[in-house]
Design a protein around this motif. Structure first.
Motif, PDB file in Angstrom:
ATOM      1  N   ALA A 255       0.820  -1.219   0.000  1.00 36.78           N
ATOM      2  CA  ALA A 255       0.000   0.000   0.000  1.00 36.78           C
ATOM      3  C   ALA A 255       0.850   1.264   0.000  1.00 36.78           C
ATOM      4  O   ALA A 255       0.341   2.349  -0.313  1.00 36.78           O
TER       5      ALA A 255
ATOM      6  N   VAL B 248      -4.248  -1.638 -10.232  1.00 36.85           N
ATOM      7  CA  VAL B 248      -4.270  -2.719  -9.254  1.00 36.85           C
ATOM      8  C   VAL B 248      -5.313  -3.727  -9.702  1.00 36.85           C
ATOM      9  O   VAL B 248      -6.408  -3.366 -10.146  1.00 36.85           O
TER      10      VAL B 248
ATOM     11  N   ASP C 222     -10.536   1.431  -0.488  1.00 37.14           N
ATOM     12  CA  ASP C 222      -9.214   1.923  -0.086  1.00 37.14           C
ATOM     13  C   ASP C 222      -8.362   2.340  -1.287  1.00 37.14           C
ATOM     14  O   ASP C 222      -7.616   3.326  -1.221  1.00 37.14           O
ATOM     15  N   TRP C 223      -8.471   1.584  -2.405  1.00 34.91           N
ATOM     16  CA  TRP C 223      -7.583   1.816  -3.538  1.00 34.91           C
ATOM     17  C   TRP C 223      -8.125   2.827  -4.544  1.00 34.91           C
ATOM     18  O   TRP C 223      -7.350   3.414  -5.303  1.00 34.91           O
TER      19      TRP C 223
ATOM     20  N   ARG D 247      -6.359   6.166  -5.531  1.00 31.54           N
ATOM     21  CA  ARG D 247      -4.903   6.064  -5.341  1.00 31.54           C
ATOM     22  C   ARG D 247      -4.201   5.544  -6.587  1.00 31.54           C
ATOM     23  O   ARG D 247      -3.000   5.754  -6.755  1.00 31.54           O
TER      24      ARG D 247
ATOM     25  N   VAL E  54      -8.619   0.369 -11.340  1.00 34.38           N
ATOM     26  CA  VAL E  54      -8.885  -0.760 -10.454  1.00 34.38           C
ATOM     27  C   VAL E  54      -9.638  -1.813 -11.249  1.00 34.38           C
ATOM     28  O   VAL E  54     -10.692  -1.535 -11.816  1.00 34.38           O
TER      29      VAL E  54
END
Length: 343
Positions: free
Chosen positions: A64, A71, A86-87, A90, A94
């Motif tokens: 992380a 990802v 969460d991702w 960032r 995804v």
């Protein structure tokens, strides 16, 4: 070069993602993430990758702290939803290979998965990871949800005919799948002593993949799922009535129009031979889906058949194909393996 992280890299789908991505000429696997095996070499869990990569599994907390372009989440249902939250934001892209964002309606999700969705506000924000149906949307999609393996096969068999109004009534879909579809942490029912020689109907009604097919085709779909002795492979047989006035030529034309330029869908239309209908055995390791049909014009009964490797076109390969499209690369990059025969 696209930097990616694979979460859930120790599972079967995770291992297939690594197999495809470490050989991809324009992708760097910057983290193979596993909470079970941090610090261990990847090839101790995926022995087919010996001498192919020196990757070591990365702890989730360490992963992380790094930066990636994309990802890929090969993590369990419901746990993945939290990871997506969460991702998101960032990384640019995804790609989710779980079932958490395949359905758009929270009530439908609860009915098929038996629990409330952890982050219902994100439902409907994912583009279906089906290049044959959503290619243009995938070019700019930040969130992609890869369909289930049996859903992918069913959709590729049904969607071209449904879109052209060639079908009527309910679709009765019979799906058969190999043991790897249960995942690396499958329980007692998938021990060799229990699975070997079995043809086990594990979902006579209400399999969650029927909801995916119904959602994307607008049809009334009923699905039965059976586990067979094979390790890999999915075959679906869909029984449905053709709409009034539809003949065999119209069905063949619909498939040709839909899949003429598709790199990974092959229309099987042989009248003779051992492999005159789609057969998963010859697709193992490949990103192909074979589609065929049989139409009895006297009765109007139509049988659609599709086959694929559940871990590749039914999972990891489809995800890599979506990643290629999203990054503007040729979508077949890293996916050229054609399968084996005999095997």
């Amino acid at each position: 070069m696209t930097r990616v992280a694979v979460l859930g890299a120790a599972g079967y789908i995770g291992g297939e993602l690594l197999r495809l991505l470490v050989g991809h000429p324009e992708v760097e696997v910057a983290a193979a993430v596993s909470s079970r095996f941090p610090g261990r070499r990847v090839d101790t869990v995926h022995p087919n990758l010996r001498a192919v990569t020196d990757l070591v599994f990365t702890d989730p907390e360490e992963a992380a702290r790094r930066e990636y372009d994309a990802v890929l989440l090969a993590t369990p249902h419901r746990k993945t939803a939290e990871l997506v939250r969460d991702w998101s934001g960032r990384v640019k892209t995804v790609i989710d290979l779980s079932g958490d964002f395949r359905l758009r309606d929270a009530e439908v999700f609860e009915r098929y998965y038996g629990a409330e969705h952890p982050v219902p506000e994100l439902l409907g924000t994912f583009t279906p990871g089906i290049p044959e149906l959503y290619r243009e949307e995938l070019r700019t999609a930040d969130r992609i949800s890869v369909p289930g393996c049996m859903a992918a096969a069913g959709l590729l068999a049904i969607a071209p005919l449904a879109a052209r109004g060639l079908l009527t009534g309910r679709v009765e879909l019979d799906a058969r799948t190999g043991s790897s579809g249960s995942g690396v942490t499958a329980g007692e029912a998938n021990l060799h002593a229990e699975r070997s020689g079995a043809m086990r109907v594990f979902a006579p009604v209400g399999h969650r993949h029927e909801a995916e097919i119904a959602q994307l085709t607008g049809l009334d779909v009923r699905m039965t799922a059976t586990g067979v002795e094979a390790v890999r492979g999915v075959q679906v047989v869909a029984r449905v009535e053709a709409a009034e006035g539809v003949d065999d030529l119209a069905i063949r034309r619909a498939y040709r129009e839909a899949y003429r330029d598709e790199p990974f869908v092959r229309i099987v239309a042989q009248r003779r031979g051992t492999y005159r209908y789609p057969e998963p055995k010859i697709l193992i390791g490949s990103n192909f889906c074979d589609v065929g049909h049989v139409y009895d014009e006297k009765s109007g009964r139509l049988v659609l058949i599709a086959a694929l490797d559940n871990l590749v076109k039914g999972g990891a390969g489809n995800a890599v194909q979506c990643l290629n499209i999203r990054t503007g690369r040729p979508e077949g990059l890293g996916l050229s393996f054609p399968g084996l025969h005999p095997i």
